[in-house]
Design a protein around this motif. Structure first.
Motif, PDB file in Angstrom:
ATOM      1  N   PRO A  37       0.911  -1.332  -0.131  1.00 60.72           N
ATOM      2  CA  PRO A  37       0.142   0.105   0.267  1.00 60.72           C
ATOM      3  C   PRO A  37       0.995   1.263   0.086  1.00 60.72           C
ATOM      4  O   PRO A  37       1.987   1.346   0.555  1.00 60.72           O
ATOM      5  CB  PRO A  37      -0.776  -0.098   1.337  1.00 60.72           C
ATOM      6  CG  PRO A  37       0.000  -0.896   2.025  1.00 60.72           C
ATOM      7  CD  PRO A  37       0.831  -1.789   1.266  1.00 60.72           C
ATOM      8  N   VAL A  38       0.414   2.396  -0.677  1.00 62.64           N
ATOM      9  CA  VAL A  38       1.133   3.687  -0.659  1.00 62.64           C
ATOM     10  C   VAL A  38       0.744   4.310   0.799  1.00 62.64           C
ATOM     11  O   VAL A  38      -0.370   4.475   1.246  1.00 62.64           O
ATOM     12  CB  VAL A  38       0.507   4.473  -1.803  1.00 62.64           C
ATOM     13  CG1 VAL A  38       1.126   5.696  -1.888  1.00 62.64           C
ATOM     14  CG2 VAL A  38       0.865   3.660  -3.056  1.00 62.64           C
ATOM     15  N   ARG A  39       2.016   4.646   1.191  1.00 60.00           N
ATOM     16  CA  ARG A  39       1.952   5.341   2.516  1.00 60.00           C
ATOM     17  C   ARG A  39       1.364   6.674   2.417  1.00 60.00           C
ATOM     18  O   ARG A  39       1.682   7.545   1.383  1.00 60.00           O
ATOM     19  CB  ARG A  39       3.432   5.498   2.919  1.00 60.00           C
ATOM     20  CG  ARG A  39       3.345   6.113   4.501  1.00 60.00           C
ATOM     21  CD  ARG A  39       4.820   6.176   5.019  1.00 60.00           C
ATOM     22  NE  ARG A  39       6.131   6.645   4.079  1.00 60.00           N
ATOM     23  CZ  ARG A  39       6.429   7.670   4.139  1.00 60.00           C
ATOM     24  NH1 ARG A  39       6.395   8.305   5.104  1.00 60.00           N
ATOM     25  NH2 ARG A  39       7.438   8.169   3.301  1.00 60.00           N
ATOM     26  N   VAL A  40       0.617   6.931   3.141  1.00 57.89           N
ATOM     27  CA  VAL A  40      -0.279   8.562   3.129  1.00 57.89           C
ATOM     28  C   VAL A  40       0.722   9.601   3.929  1.00 57.89           C
ATOM     29  O   VAL A  40       1.131   9.339   5.103  1.00 57.89           O
ATOM     30  CB  VAL A  40      -1.537   8.571   3.812  1.00 57.89           C
ATOM     31  CG1 VAL A  40      -2.229   9.653   4.103  1.00 57.89           C
ATOM     32  CG2 VAL A  40      -2.390   7.379   3.181  1.00 57.89           C
ATOM     33  N   VAL A  41       0.897  10.530   2.974  1.00 53.15           N
ATOM     34  CA  VAL A  41       1.824  11.509   3.747  1.00 53.15           C
ATOM     35  C   VAL A  41       0.777  12.668   4.069  1.00 53.15           C
ATOM     36  O   VAL A  41       0.146  13.414   3.102  1.00 53.15           O
ATOM     37  CB  VAL A  41       2.996  12.066   2.838  1.00 53.15           C
ATOM     38  CG1 VAL A  41       3.871  12.962   3.454  1.00 53.15           C
ATOM     39  CG2 VAL A  41       3.783  10.635   2.439  1.00 53.15           C
TER      40      VAL A  41
END
Length: 101
Positions: free
Chosen positions: A30-34
């Motif tokens: 999953p893409v890390r939320v920044v």
């Protein structure tokens, strides 16, 4: 004559190859939320004067030529040779002189 493309056969043959890895065994992480960060405005250093950019003033041609000559001489001697710095210095001297009178 219509040719029929059997995509399920091609997919089965390509599955697990080096070019088409098996997605079932290697799921995409999953893409890390920044979190959004507001920009921080620069804070002028203490004791340093803020520069006012491009404020036009009229000067005489001979004054301009003299400033150019002084700046060139200063550069030849290894200095900065900034006409703007010379004008700022002259304004500071004039203001100090007028305030003390």
């Amino acid at each position: 004559m219509n040719k029929k493309l059997y995509t399920n056969i091609i997919t089965n043959e390509l599955e697990g190859s080096a070019f088409f890895p098996d997605r079932k065994n290697n799921p995409v992480p999953p893409v890390r939320v920044v979190p959004l960060v507001r920009p921080v405005l620069p804070v002028p250093p203490q004791g340093k004067r803020i520069m006012k950019q491009r404020h036009p003033f009229d000067i005489y041609q001979d004054q301009y030529e003299s400033l150019q000559s002084l700046a060139l001489e200063e550069r030849k001697q290894g200095g900065v040779g900034s006409m703007s710095a010379m004008v700022r210095e002259a304004i500071d001297k004039l203001l100090a002189e007028r305030r003390s009178s």
